[in-house]
Write a protein that holds these residues in place. Structure first.
Motif, PDB file in Angstrom:
ATOM      1  N   TYR A  20     -17.488 -41.328 -41.037  1.00  0.00           N
ATOM      2  CA  TYR A  20     -16.516 -42.321 -40.582  1.00  0.00           C
ATOM      3  C   TYR A  20     -16.922 -42.800 -39.190  1.00  0.00           C
ATOM      4  O   TYR A  20     -16.347 -42.400 -38.179  1.00  0.00           O
ATOM      5  CB  TYR A  20     -15.107 -41.723 -40.568  1.00  0.00           C
ATOM      6  N   THR A  80     -13.009 -47.659 -40.859  1.00  0.00           N
ATOM      7  CA  THR A  80     -13.303 -46.805 -42.014  1.00  0.00           C
ATOM      8  C   THR A  80     -12.475 -45.523 -41.964  1.00  0.00           C
ATOM      9  O   THR A  80     -12.031 -45.018 -42.999  1.00  0.00           O
ATOM     10  CB  THR A  80     -14.794 -46.457 -42.079  1.00  0.00           C
ATOM     11  N   ASP A 133      -9.494 -44.425 -44.751  1.00  0.00           N
ATOM     12  CA  ASP A 133      -9.459 -43.135 -45.463  1.00  0.00           C
ATOM     13  C   ASP A 133      -8.148 -42.406 -45.234  1.00  0.00           C
ATOM     14  O   ASP A 133      -7.562 -41.846 -46.175  1.00  0.00           O
ATOM     15  CB  ASP A 133     -10.623 -42.261 -44.999  1.00  0.00           C
TER      16      ASP A 133
END
Length: 297
Positions: A285, A290, A294
């Motif tokens: 990540y 990102t 998640d």
């Protein structure tokens, strides 16, 4: 491998213990309340109330994550001493354990924090950057110096200067999410201060990486390669939640409410994991977008 972990029942420690147990390691965890912590740690974890109780267990590696949360209370002189003692005392016990053992652990991965650097403005910060002298730096410096005393007994010591840890159910996001979900979030002060951050999964992988790599020692910046300013963090978090972020908190309000501790919110460092990247570590990540995708879906 038999791994002794302090702070093993904390937000990072619980995830680390789960991964280490799944990898087949034997876990030795220090906790003042073994019976209560047994419910949140992997089956078979050996939990004892003191570091020195593990002399007979012959740990082969140490992960040191213990310490009172730095932002839970206003920084009175008494609280500053508690913050220092909660880190230094247990680290000193770990060094004593290394001294007592005929065969000391081969490695200690010891926690530190981005506060080591103090306020760095907008310049890029690597492990070689000179710190700004303030309380957060002095706290981290004492913590790191104590951990490095284990080197005298042949222990390889790696220090992880950890950024804001992001994941569901705890850490920095636990306090940020409620106001942002209500559309009441915003930047702190000017918002220009940098916020080094790291997904909890990547932080656990960093610790495993440093346990396994015999050639790595000294300080490592435990944060993602793309830090953001506070204003950018607020914007991306609000966008992910589909909420506005139009209510900044003025610096004067934070200083009045938190005193010296407000520096944690109003200053920062553009901290980069230079040594981890040079060693070949790859982040799952690397960007905040990102990571939030998640964590928040």
């Amino acid at each position: 491998m038999r791994i002794l972990i302090t702070g093993g029942s904390g937000f990072v420690g619980r995830r680390l213990c789960k991964r280490l147990a799944e990898a087949g390691h034997s876990l030795l965890v220090v906790s003042r309340d073994p019976e209560r912590k047994r419910r949140v740690l992997p089956a078979g974890t050996d939990i004892r109330t003191s570091v020195l109780d593990f002399t007979d267990a012959r740990p082969q590696a140490i992960v040191n994550l213990a310490g009172e949360p730095i932002a839970d209370k206003r920084w009175s002189d008494e609280q500053k001493l508690r913050l220092i003692d909660s880190r230094v005392d247990i680290t000193r016990d770990l060094v004593m354990l290394c001294q007592y053992l005929d065969t000391p652990p081969s490695v200690m991965v010891s926690g530190s924090a981005m506060g080591y650097y103090g306020d760095q403005g907008d310049r890029e910060v690597t492990e070689d950057t000179s710190p700004h002298d303030e309380f957060a730096h002095r706290l981290c410096e004492r913590w790191e110096t104590t951990a490095r005393e284990a080197e005298e007994y042949g222990v390889r010591v790696a220090l992880v200067r950890i950024g804001l840890v992001l994941e569901r159910g705890g850490g920095s996001l636990a306090k940020m999410l409620p106001p942002f979900k209500l559309g009441l979030g915003g930047r702190f002060g000017s918002g220009r201060q940098y916020m080094p951050w790291v997904h909890r999964e990547d932080l656990v992988r960093i610790i495993e990486f440093l346990l396994e790599r015999d050639d790595l020692r000294g300080p490592f910046n435990g944060s993602a390669p793309h830090p953001v300013t506070n204003a950018e963090f607020a914007r991306l978090l609000a966008r992910r939640l589909k909420r506005p972020a139009l209510l900044p908190i003025p610096a004067v309000v934070l200083k009045a409410g938190f005193g010296e501790m407000s520096r944690l919110l109003l200053t920062g460092a553009d901290m980069r994991p230079a040594r981890l990247k040079a060693a070949g570590f790859e982040f799952r990540y690397p960007t905040l977008d990102t990571a939030l995708a998640d964590i928040l879906g």
